[in-house]
Design an enzyme around this catalytic site. Structure first.
Site, short mmCIF file in Angstrom:
data_model
loop_
_atom_site.label_atom_id
_atom_site.label_comp_id
_atom_site.label_asym_id
_atom_site.label_seq_id
_atom_site.Cartn_x
_atom_site.Cartn_y
_atom_site.Cartn_z
N LYS A 74 0.87 -1.18 0.00
CA LYS A 74 0.00 0.00 0.00
C LYS A 74 0.90 1.23 0.00
O LYS A 74 1.93 1.24 0.70
CB LYS A 74 -0.88 -0.04 1.26
CG LYS A 74 -1.91 1.08 1.35
CD LYS A 74 -2.76 0.92 2.61
CE LYS A 74 -3.86 1.96 2.71
NZ LYS A 74 -4.70 1.79 3.92
N SER A 149 -9.65 1.70 2.83
CA SER A 149 -8.79 2.46 1.95
C SER A 149 -7.72 1.61 1.24
O SER A 149 -7.13 2.09 0.27
CB SER A 149 -8.09 3.55 2.78
OG SER A 149 -7.26 2.96 3.76
N SER A 173 -9.83 -0.60 7.13
CA SER A 173 -9.25 -0.52 5.78
C SER A 173 -8.49 -1.73 5.28
O SER A 173 -8.06 -1.74 4.13
CB SER A 173 -8.36 0.71 5.67
OG SER A 173 -9.16 1.85 5.52
N1 GLN Z 1 -13.08 3.93 6.07
C1 GLN Z 1 -12.59 4.40 7.33
C2 GLN Z 1 -12.23 5.87 7.20
O1 GLN Z 1 -12.51 6.42 6.21
C3 GLN Z 1 -11.42 3.60 7.76
C4 GLN Z 1 -10.19 3.97 7.07
C5 GLN Z 1 -8.99 3.17 7.49
O2 GLN Z 1 -9.11 2.15 8.15
N2 GLN Z 1 -7.84 3.65 7.11
O3 GLN Z 1 -11.69 6.47 8.07
#
Ligand code: GLN
Length: 492
Positions: A74, A149, A173
């Site tokens: 990532k 994400s 995420s």
């Molecule tokens: N979707 C969640 C957010 O937007 C979690 C994101 C994540 O785990 N990085 O914050």
């Protein structure tokens, strides 16, 4: 081949790191135009790494079971030999001077870096649509989101562009993109994986973890990058949970499984609930003792998270000031540092990142601090207590990983609240710091898209999540007569 099989093939000399890596690079060249999982691929740098691994093996070194296996990172993990942008314009072209601990340890284990994967900008989002560099598509259905994400990582593994990938999980995420792409994704215990060299979103929640096609593959990578890191002040100095052994053990005889009452029911897609219920019945048939457990504070988890995570991000993202990294706008000799900073941040950050910085700054401002940030922290404590109480009676908790399967691209981009709901089931484990894993449990009847089963365990008992996941994986693979793969749906 699974990563475990590929590693064994390299070990036995049946293939080489160079050949395996070349095959994955070819696959990327073939399909990534459609999937857009990668932000950065550099064939020569990658093949050079692969040849170096082959040389280590030839010299008699034994880096471990993943030697010669490629991995996609990532783009939030720093890599000394490739750019790192967190999918933000503000870091366009930035080349980190060092490797993240996760990156470095996986190199040490003989893994070859295939490239950097797309993500929501600074890991804020659930669909990878918040990337400054275009959307990533779900290999099961190119008109749908790959989750987020860590959506570039999930799409890359599901599309066979990488055998393994790294992700970070702040609110879900890793688990959510794994679930909607039919993969295994694990969020280790907070502090069980190092944050050193991971571009920070919300430091009290950020947790690196593995994304894989099989439970054993996830476990192999989990162990390879885990262990105490003196460079991360919140790194846990405790033995690494025996996740590989648990993935191989794969039995749930006598294990007490709690179904979280608050994570299910109204608002959940019927096909998701059906596969989840069947997975619970499956666990029971394999000898687990299933009970329903109530965690009443989980209902407030989403609200608390969307105060805590933005608050921490508003502080963490202050470092992108046009002076230290990446983009600088308007520095023509006539403007003050403050003006350049403001112009750079206005142009360099996307709308979701700005929304979070503003929200967090507001929640932390004097006069509102107690009402918002303070209350959210109290809710966090209540959630932790719900977990503690539950784990007095059960060994693991289970729920669906996500309320729905992968939704169509564009469906929720205009509605942040709808987007935030994708993390309803995953957020409690982040707030409590406990480990949680998503394992595929079939396809929903409505749309034939993957459904994830979430397994949560007490802090430092990550191995339990692997044990249960491996049992489910083995039973479902037998029943289906083969693994659950996007390949059949992914026409190229
Ligand atoms: N979707 C969640 C957010 O937007 C979690 C994101 C994540 O785990 N990085 O914050």
């Amino acid at each position: 081949m699974s990563a475990a099989e590929l590693g064994a093939a390299v070990r036995s000399g049946q293939t080489s790191a160079e050949e395996a890596t070349g095959a994955y690079l070819d696959r990327i060249a073939e399909v990534d135009g459609q999937v857009n999982a990668f932000l950065h691929v550099d064939r020569e740098t990658t093949l050079e790494q692969a040849r170096a691994v082959d040389a280590r093996l030839a010299a008699g070194e034994d880096p471990g079971p993943l030697a010669g296996v490629p991995v996609a990172h990532k783009d939030v993990f720093t890599t000394a030999d490739m750019p790192t942008t967190a999918a933000s314009r503000i870091l366009e072209g930035w080349r980190p001077p060092y490797d993240a601990t996760v990156t470095a340890r996986l190199r040490g284990a003989g893994m070859v870096v295939l490239g950097k994967t797309n993500m929501d900008e600074f890991a804020m989002g659930s669909s990878t649509e918040n990337s400054a560099y275009g959307v990533t598509r779900n290999p099961w259905d190119l008109g749908r989101i790959p989750g987020g994400s860590s959506g570039g990582s999930s799409a890359a593994v599901a599309a066979f562009e990488a055998p393994l990938a790294t992700g970070t999980d702040t609110g879900g995420s890793i688990r959510q993109p794994a679930a909607v792409c039919g993969l295994v994704g694990a969020k280790p215990t907070y502090g069980g994986s190092s944050r050193y060299g991971v571009i920070a979103f919300a430091s009290s929640l950020d947790t690196p973890g593995p994304m894989a096609r099989t439970v054993l593959d996830a476990a192999l990578m989990h162990e390879a990058f885990s262990g105490h890191d003196p460079r991360d002040s919140t790194s846990v100095d405790a033995p690494v949970p025996p996740v590989i052994e648990a993935a191989r053990r794969a039995d749930v005889e006598g294990l007490r499984v709690g179904v979280v009452k608050e994570l299910g029911g109204e608002g959940y897609q019927p096909g998701v609930l059906r596969r989840f219920t069947e997975a619970v019945e499956l666990l029971e048939s394999l000898g687990a003792k299933v009970v329903e457990v109530s965690c009443p504070s989980f209902d407030a988890a989403l609200a608390a998270y969307y105060l805590i995570a933005p608050s921490e991000c508003s502080s963490n993202l202050a470092r992108f000031d046009a002076m230290r990294y990446g983009l600088r706008v308007g520095d023509d000799g006539t403007r003050s540092a403050e003006e350049v900073m403001s112009l750079t941040r206005a142009e360099g950050f996307g709308p979701e990142v700005k929304r979070r910085i503003i929200l967090g700054t507001y929640a932390l401002s004097s006069g509102y601090y107690d009402a918002y940030y303070g209350s959210a922290q109290q809710v966090r404590t209540l959630i932790k207590r719900d977990f503690d109480a539950a784990f007095e009676n059960v060994d693991v908790l289970v729920s669906p990983t996500t309320p729905t399967t992968a939704f169509p691209l564009g469906e929720r981009t205009g509605d942040p609240m709808a987007m935030y709901l994708a993390d309803l089931c995953t957020i409690p484990a982040n707030l409590a710091g406990t480990p949680a894993l998503s394992v595929p449990c079939g396809l929903a009847d409505e749309d034939n898209l993957p459904v994830g089963l979430q397994i949560m365990a007490p802090a430092l008992a990550d191995d339990r999540t692997y044990r249960v996941a491996a049992a489910v994986e083995a039973a479902l693979t037998d029943r289906r007569g083969g693994p659950l793969l996007a390949g059949s749906a992914f026409a190229v």
